[in-house]
Design an enzyme around this catalytic site. Structure first.
Site, mmCIF file in Angstrom:
data_model
loop_
_atom_site.group_PDB
_atom_site.id
_atom_site.type_symbol
_atom_site.label_atom_id
_atom_site.label_comp_id
_atom_site.label_asym_id
_atom_site.label_seq_id
_atom_site.Cartn_x
_atom_site.Cartn_y
_atom_site.Cartn_z
ATOM 1 N NE ARG A 71 118.492 80.557 97.760
ATOM 2 C CZ ARG A 71 118.543 80.423 99.083
ATOM 3 N NH1 ARG A 71 119.363 80.120 99.992
ATOM 4 N NH2 ARG A 71 117.197 80.725 99.294
ATOM 5 C CE1 TYR A 199 117.007 75.785 91.744
ATOM 6 C CE2 TYR A 199 118.501 76.738 93.363
ATOM 7 C CZ TYR A 199 117.493 76.774 92.678
ATOM 8 O OH TYR A 199 116.470 77.736 93.025
ATOM 9 C CE LYS A 208 118.882 85.681 95.950
ATOM 10 N NZ LYS A 208 117.861 84.708 95.819
ATOM 11 C CG HIS A 228 116.834 88.472 99.023
ATOM 12 N ND1 HIS A 228 116.449 87.353 99.795
ATOM 13 C CD2 HIS A 228 116.905 88.061 97.692
ATOM 14 C CE1 HIS A 228 115.693 86.597 98.897
ATOM 15 N NE2 HIS A 228 116.016 86.868 97.920
ATOM 16 C CB SER A 250 113.986 82.337 99.143
ATOM 17 O OG SER A 250 115.347 82.853 99.331
ATOM 18 C CB CYS A 252 108.415 85.425 101.375
ATOM 19 S SG CYS A 252 108.700 84.283 102.409
ATOM 20 C CG ASP A 279 115.958 87.353 94.121
ATOM 21 O OD1 ASP A 279 115.227 87.330 94.795
ATOM 22 O OD2 ASP A 279 117.184 86.802 93.759
ATOM 23 N NE ARG A 372 113.531 79.466 92.555
ATOM 24 C CZ ARG A 372 113.147 80.351 93.190
ATOM 25 N NH1 ARG A 372 113.293 81.657 92.670
ATOM 26 N NH2 ARG A 372 113.130 80.385 94.469
HETATM 27 P P1 GTP Z 1 112.379 84.185 95.371
HETATM 28 O O1 GTP Z 1 112.589 84.035 93.820
HETATM 29 O O2 GTP Z 1 112.679 82.720 96.063
HETATM 30 O O3 GTP Z 1 113.321 85.284 95.957
HETATM 31 O O4 GTP Z 1 110.883 84.388 95.848
HETATM 32 P P2 GTP Z 1 110.041 85.550 95.749
HETATM 33 O O5 GTP Z 1 110.454 86.540 96.970
HETATM 34 O O6 GTP Z 1 110.166 86.376 94.504
HETATM 35 O O7 GTP Z 1 108.516 84.976 95.640
HETATM 36 P P3 GTP Z 1 107.584 84.879 94.595
HETATM 37 O O8 GTP Z 1 106.919 86.071 94.256
HETATM 38 O O9 GTP Z 1 107.878 83.995 93.746
HETATM 39 O O10 GTP Z 1 106.432 83.847 95.602
HETATM 40 C C1 GTP Z 1 106.537 82.893 96.097
HETATM 41 C C2 GTP Z 1 105.154 82.410 96.428
HETATM 42 O O11 GTP Z 1 104.643 82.961 97.366
HETATM 43 C C3 GTP Z 1 104.265 81.829 95.291
HETATM 44 O O12 GTP Z 1 103.788 80.564 95.557
HETATM 45 C C4 GTP Z 1 103.320 83.001 95.420
HETATM 46 O O13 GTP Z 1 102.019 82.382 94.861
HETATM 47 C C5 GTP Z 1 103.118 83.193 96.976
HETATM 48 N N1 GTP Z 1 102.770 84.536 96.909
HETATM 49 C C6 GTP Z 1 103.391 85.775 96.694
HETATM 50 N N2 GTP Z 1 102.876 86.916 96.905
HETATM 51 C C7 GTP Z 1 101.609 86.469 97.837
HETATM 52 C C8 GTP Z 1 100.499 87.117 98.450
HETATM 53 O O14 GTP Z 1 100.507 88.428 98.384
HETATM 54 N N3 GTP Z 1 99.677 86.392 99.239
HETATM 55 C C9 GTP Z 1 99.849 85.026 99.314
HETATM 56 N N4 GTP Z 1 98.984 84.374 100.057
HETATM 57 N N5 GTP Z 1 100.729 84.409 98.626
HETATM 58 C C10 GTP Z 1 101.636 85.050 97.984
HETATM 59 C C1 SPV Z 2 115.849 82.728 96.383
HETATM 60 O O1 SPV Z 2 116.095 81.619 96.956
HETATM 61 O O2 SPV Z 2 116.062 83.650 96.954
HETATM 62 C C2 SPV Z 2 116.040 82.847 94.915
HETATM 63 C C3 SPV Z 2 116.249 81.690 93.854
HETATM 64 O O3 SPV Z 2 115.742 83.958 94.574
HETATM 65 S S1 SPV Z 2 117.905 81.381 94.065
HETATM 66 O O4 SPV Z 2 118.519 81.841 92.784
HETATM 67 O O5 SPV Z 2 117.842 79.841 94.020
HETATM 68 O O6 SPV Z 2 118.572 81.868 95.175
HETATM 69 MN MN MN Z 3 115.560 85.405 95.995
#
Ligand code: GTP
Ligand code: SPV
Ligand code: MN
Length: 587
Positions: A71, A199, A208, A228, A250, A252, A279, A372
């Site tokens: 983004r 993207y 979003k 979110h 994002s 996290c 999400d 992704r």
């Molecule tokens: P968006 O799709 O961008 O909104 O991201 P998201 O909030 O869904 O994050 P996602 O679950 O994809 O995790 C992102 C990164 O954080 C990955 O590299 C995971 O491995 C890492 N991660 C997720 N949960 C944990 C956790 O409990 N501990 C640690 N250390 N890392 C984590």
């Molecule tokens: C985020 O960045 O919070 C995502 C991926 O979930 S995107 O669709 O690029 O916003």
């Molecule tokens: Mn997200």
């Protein structure tokens, strides 16, 4: 042939077609025949690479332009009438000026190309939560991704009927110019325009752009919330299911938490976690006074790196069929995909996300850190039976969280709804690869909505406070941090499935089943109340993770005051009062 007779839809499309001048117009009806033909065309044109159909049936790989991988917050605009209504955290441009710019840029943008018209629904079609939109695009990649991420086609046009309350969207790939991207929102006429990008987060407009930036405006006007947030259900050994929603910035951990598999000590007793969404949550007050959530999406646009059979088997399994991978590596030995953190043995030879030959000794990343997968929600082994419930699920707890090496403890609970809104408003997190720009810098990200709130952030806080008054049975509000590090920079808390241990405490608190310790920042668990059974982590380490360092928090409070100052006299009095209380508690 047009799929609708809706006059407002047709006249808007006529206007867009006159401007963009496509060679051809194709209405996306959602039929498998049409989608199959588009997949074939995408493969023939080199837009998609067909993966090993025995190992990964229905799966494809796509690579975006190297300057188009995340983004672009700097290029994202909220074009409401008055600049002050966009607030200090959004980029604003006068709508007339922006429309003029768009008209110039889009004049003939589809010349020699096809305009695909995608009717789509956010939320189950026909649900009281559902909202309908049309995205016009010249990208087959967008059509195929929107088919996974949203409900599309004829049924959407039927459900909309003659209603003029739909969301208008235009996407033109143009030249994918690095600096000239425009991700534009006109809340006053429910319009979205994405230019010079292909993207996901910029151009899959249902996500979003619509479900957060436009929907946050609709929610404010109509008395609901667009957040979110993931949504999950926790089933206890008695078979009761309790739901929570959680907002993390994002990359996290939302997708990971939403699909969590509890540790052995829990599963053996019958605990289960069900995923409703990973999400976005739309939240409304139900007739019984409780807060109900639906996931408006139909698929997962998840971060690939780090997804493994160990960290998130449910996500990995979700990607084994009918999935589009973007910017991951191609394992040439068997025409499958690979990314960092999938397993410990990288392929001996691969094509990296830029399309170049890659071997492990090169020291570069094979997959982009923000690569992704777009996977149908129906693929997820732990998908909740309530996923399609048009009324949504009742929420008992709301969890905020960020990525903080220090300061924020493993978990704490707010003292009230208003204090919970304060806790959300002061969230901060280290930046990630999900957005273009520096990674690892701590920034304030209120409610994980900094890049997604479609109006003035302080008005948004006020909306949260107002919603609290409308909810008869308010969810309890918590804050978590899985990301505290030791002196060597290693994560102390094991995270992933073990986060269940914290969720258990949260749910007990939400149902008044356990007492807590009052601390300067809110309620915290007694260390003994977090179940450490089967975990290689001692009570003292846990006490450290729960610790609130008063000196760090005094600094934090100073930072919050400075941050609030950006919003001038718009900051709600309730939040300033909470900040005073925090400062007093830290003395
Ligand atoms: P968006 O799709 O961008 O909104 O991201 P998201 O909030 O869904 O994050 P996602 O679950 O994809 O995790 C992102 C990164 O954080 C990955 O590299 C995971 O491995 C890492 N991660 C997720 N949960 C944990 C956790 O409990 N501990 C640690 N250390 N890392 C984590
Ligand atoms: C985020 O960045 O919070 C995502 C991926 O979930 S995107 O669709 O690029 O916003
Ligand atoms: Mn997200």
């Amino acid at each position: 042939m047009a799929l609708t007779k809706n006059k407002a839809v047709l006249s808007w499309i006529d206007e867009m077609v006159a401007m963009t001048k496509p060679d051809q117009i194709v209405w996306i009806d959602g039929s498998e025949e049409q989608l199959a033909q588009l997949r074939k065309q995408a493969v023939d044109e080199g837009i998609l690479h067909e993966l090993n159909q025995e190992k990964l049936p229905g799966c494809y790989l796509h690579r975006t332009d190297v300057n188009d991988v995340a983004r672009v917050e700097d290029r994202t605009f909220i074009c409401c009438e008055k600049e002050e209504d966009a607030g200090p955290t959004n980029h604003w441009m006068d709508p007339k000026e922006m429309y003029a710019k768009i008209r110039t840029m889009c004049d003939g943008a589809y010349k020699g190309r096809t305009c695909y018209i995608i009717p789509y629904s956010m939320g189950p079609v026909g649900s009281p939560f559902a909202k309908y939109g049309f995205e016009l695009t010249d990208s087959i990649y967008v059509v195929l991704n929107m088919n996974i991420m949203t409900r599309i086609g004829v049924k959407v046009c039927e459900a909309l009927g003659d209603d003029a309350g739909f969301i208008k969207g235009l996407h033109c790939q143009l030249n994918l110019d690095k600096d000239g991207k425009y991700i534009v929102h006109f809340p006053q006429d429910n319009t979205i325009v994405s230019l010079n990008s292909n993207y996901g987060g910029n151009v899959l407009q249902g996500k979003k752009c619509f479900a957060l930036r436009i929907a946050s405006n609709l929610g404010r006007q109509e008395g609901w919330m667009a957040e979110h947030m993931l949504i999950l259900g926790i089933e206890n050994p008695k078979g009761e299911i309790r739901y929570l929603s959680a907002a993390f910035p994002s990359a996290c951990g939302k997708t990971n938490l939403a699909m969590l598999i509890p540790p052995e000590g829990y599963t053996s007793k019958g605990w289960k976690v069900w995923c409703v969404g990973d999400d976005i949550a739309w939240l409304r007050v139900g007739e019984d006074g409780r807060l109900y959530a639906v996931n408006p999406e139909y698929g997962f646009f998840g971060v690939a790196p780090g997804t493994s059979m160990k960290s998130n088997p449910n996500a990995l399994i979700s990607t084994q069929k009918n999935t589009i991978f973007t910017n991951v590596a191609l394992d040439t030995s068997d025409n499958t995909v690979w990314w960092e953190g999938m397993n410990k043995t990288p392929p001996a030879h691969a094509i990296d996300w830029k399309g170049n030959e890659w071997t492990p000794d090169m020291g570069t990343k094979a997959a982009h850190p923000n690569s992704r997968f777009t996977a149908p929600a129906k693929n997820c082994p732990c998908l909740s039976s309530e996923f399609e419930n048009p009324q949504g699920v009742p929420i008992s707890a709301i969890v905020f969280g960020g990525r903080r090496a220090k300061t924020a403890p493993l978990v704490y609970q707010s003292r009230s709804w208003d204090h919970g809104v304060f806790v959300g408003s002061i969230m901060a997190s280290e930046t990630t690869a999900a957005a273009a720009g520096a990674v690892g810098v701590v920034r304030r990200d209120p409610m994980a909505m900094l890049p997604f709130c479609g109006y003035h952030m302080a008005d948004y806080w006020q909306h949260w406070l107002d919603m609290g008054k409308k909810i008869g049975k308010q969810p309890k509000i918590f804050n978590v941090n899985w990301f505290r590090t030791d002196d060597e920079g290693h994560f102390i808390w094991p995270g992933f499935g073990d986060n269940m241990r914290v969720l258990e405490w949260i749910m007990k608190r939400a149902f008044d089943e356990i007492d807590a310790v009052d601390t300067p920042i809110g309620y915290q668990p007694k260390a003994e109340d977090i179940n450490l059974e089967g975990l290689d982590l001692d009570l003292d380490t846990l006490k450290g993770l729960l610790g609130v360092d008063k000196e760090l928090w005094k600094e934090e409070a100073k930072g919050i005051r400075e941050y609030y100052a950006k919003f001038g006299d718009k900051v709600p009095a309730e939040l300033l009062k909470e900040l005073d209380t925090l400062e007093a508690n830290l003395q």
